[in-house]
Motif scaffolding. Structure first.
Motif, short mmCIF file in Angstrom:
data_model
loop_
_atom_site.label_atom_id
_atom_site.label_comp_id
_atom_site.label_asym_id
_atom_site.label_seq_id
_atom_site.Cartn_x
_atom_site.Cartn_y
_atom_site.Cartn_z
N LEU A 1 125.66 -29.77 -21.18
CA LEU A 1 124.46 -28.92 -21.19
C LEU A 1 123.25 -29.71 -20.67
CD1 LEU A 1 123.35 -26.14 -22.04
CD2 LEU A 1 122.81 -27.17 -24.24
N THR A 2 123.16 -30.98 -21.04
CA THR A 2 122.07 -31.82 -20.58
C THR A 2 122.14 -32.00 -19.06
OG1 THR A 2 122.07 -32.98 -22.68
CG2 THR A 2 121.00 -34.07 -20.84
N VAL A 3 123.33 -32.20 -18.53
CA VAL A 3 123.49 -32.38 -17.08
C VAL A 3 123.10 -31.10 -16.35
CG1 VAL A 3 125.21 -32.76 -15.26
CG2 VAL A 3 125.20 -34.20 -17.29
N LYS A 4 123.38 -29.95 -16.93
CA LYS A 4 123.00 -28.69 -16.29
C LYS A 4 121.49 -28.51 -16.20
CE LYS A 4 127.12 -26.05 -17.32
NZ LYS A 4 127.68 -24.87 -17.95
N PHE A 5 120.75 -29.12 -17.11
CA PHE A 5 119.29 -28.97 -17.09
C PHE A 5 118.60 -29.97 -16.16
CE2 PHE A 5 119.74 -26.73 -21.23
CZ PHE A 5 119.11 -25.56 -20.84
N ILE A 6 119.33 -30.92 -15.60
CA ILE A 6 118.75 -31.86 -14.64
C ILE A 6 118.53 -31.12 -13.33
CG2 ILE A 6 119.13 -33.98 -13.33
CD1 ILE A 6 120.83 -34.97 -15.65
N PRO A 7 117.33 -31.20 -12.76
CA PRO A 7 117.09 -30.51 -11.48
C PRO A 7 118.01 -31.04 -10.38
CG PRO A 7 115.03 -31.22 -12.48
CD PRO A 7 116.13 -31.81 -13.29
N GLU A 8 118.43 -30.15 -9.50
CA GLU A 8 119.42 -30.48 -8.47
C GLU A 8 118.93 -31.57 -7.53
OE1 GLU A 8 123.09 -30.42 -6.98
OE2 GLU A 8 122.42 -29.16 -8.64
N ASP A 9 117.66 -31.55 -7.15
CA ASP A 9 117.16 -32.58 -6.23
C ASP A 9 117.15 -33.96 -6.88
OD1 ASP A 9 115.16 -31.63 -7.94
OD2 ASP A 9 113.55 -32.26 -6.59
N VAL A 10 116.85 -34.03 -8.17
CA VAL A 10 116.88 -35.30 -8.89
C VAL A 10 118.31 -35.82 -8.99
CG1 VAL A 10 116.44 -36.39 -11.12
CG2 VAL A 10 114.80 -34.76 -10.19
N LEU A 11 119.24 -34.94 -9.27
CA LEU A 11 120.65 -35.32 -9.37
C LEU A 11 121.18 -35.84 -8.04
CD1 LEU A 11 122.77 -35.33 -11.59
CD2 LEU A 11 123.52 -33.10 -10.80
N LYS A 12 120.85 -35.15 -6.92
CA LYS A 12 121.31 -35.58 -5.60
C LYS A 12 120.71 -36.93 -5.21
CE LYS A 12 122.24 -31.12 -3.50
NZ LYS A 12 121.83 -30.14 -2.48
N LYS A 13 119.42 -37.11 -5.49
CA LYS A 13 118.76 -38.38 -5.16
C LYS A 13 119.38 -39.54 -5.92
CE LYS A 13 115.00 -40.00 -6.89
NZ LYS A 13 113.69 -40.24 -7.41
N ASN A 14 119.64 -39.35 -7.19
CA ASN A 14 120.22 -40.43 -7.99
C ASN A 14 121.68 -40.69 -7.65
OD1 ASN A 14 117.95 -41.23 -9.51
ND2 ASN A 14 118.14 -39.37 -10.72
N ARG A 15 122.41 -39.67 -7.28
CA ARG A 15 123.80 -39.88 -6.83
C ARG A 15 123.81 -40.67 -5.53
NH1 ARG A 15 126.64 -34.16 -8.34
NH2 ARG A 15 127.02 -34.69 -10.51
N ARG A 16 122.87 -40.35 -4.62
CA ARG A 16 122.77 -41.09 -3.37
C ARG A 16 122.43 -42.57 -3.63
NH1 ARG A 16 118.34 -39.16 -0.98
NH2 ARG A 16 118.81 -37.06 -1.67
N ASN A 17 121.52 -42.81 -4.56
CA ASN A 17 121.14 -44.18 -4.89
C ASN A 17 122.28 -44.95 -5.55
OD1 ASN A 17 118.60 -43.78 -3.88
ND2 ASN A 17 117.69 -43.33 -5.88
N ALA A 18 123.13 -44.25 -6.29
CA ALA A 18 124.19 -44.91 -7.04
C ALA A 18 125.47 -45.11 -6.23
CB ALA A 18 124.52 -44.09 -8.29
#
Length: 79
Positions: free
Chosen positions: A31-48
């Motif tokens: 549920l917490t992951v679903k509330f993370i905005p998509e652009d923030v999730l994509k940016k952090n996945r790219r960084n990781a």
């Protein structure tokens, strides 16, 4: 994880005590992951993506204080 429901369902109750660990914790994480905005999730996945390439992410000397504290705790408990 500190969870307020542990006050009412302690772990020593045979089935209910671990039910919150098995069902509620993963549900709350998803549920917490679903509330993370998509652009923030994509940016952090790219960084990781490249974090584990090479030895840059593995800093073994960060473990020294952790191991030292555990040895102190074990030493105090044994003596």
């Amino acid at each position: 994880m500190l969870f307020p429901l542990w006050i009412f369902i302690p772990d020593f109750i045979p089935v209910l005590g671990y039910l919150d660990d098995v069902i509620l914790f993963p549900a709350l994480v998803s549920l917490t992951v679903k509330f993370i905005p998509e652009d923030v999730l994509k940016k952090n996945r790219r960084n990781a993506e490249g974090i584990w390439s090479g030895w840059n992410a593995w800093k073994w000397y960060y473990m020294i204080p952790v191991v030292a504290v555990w040895w102190i705790i074990i030493g105090v408990l044994v003596l």
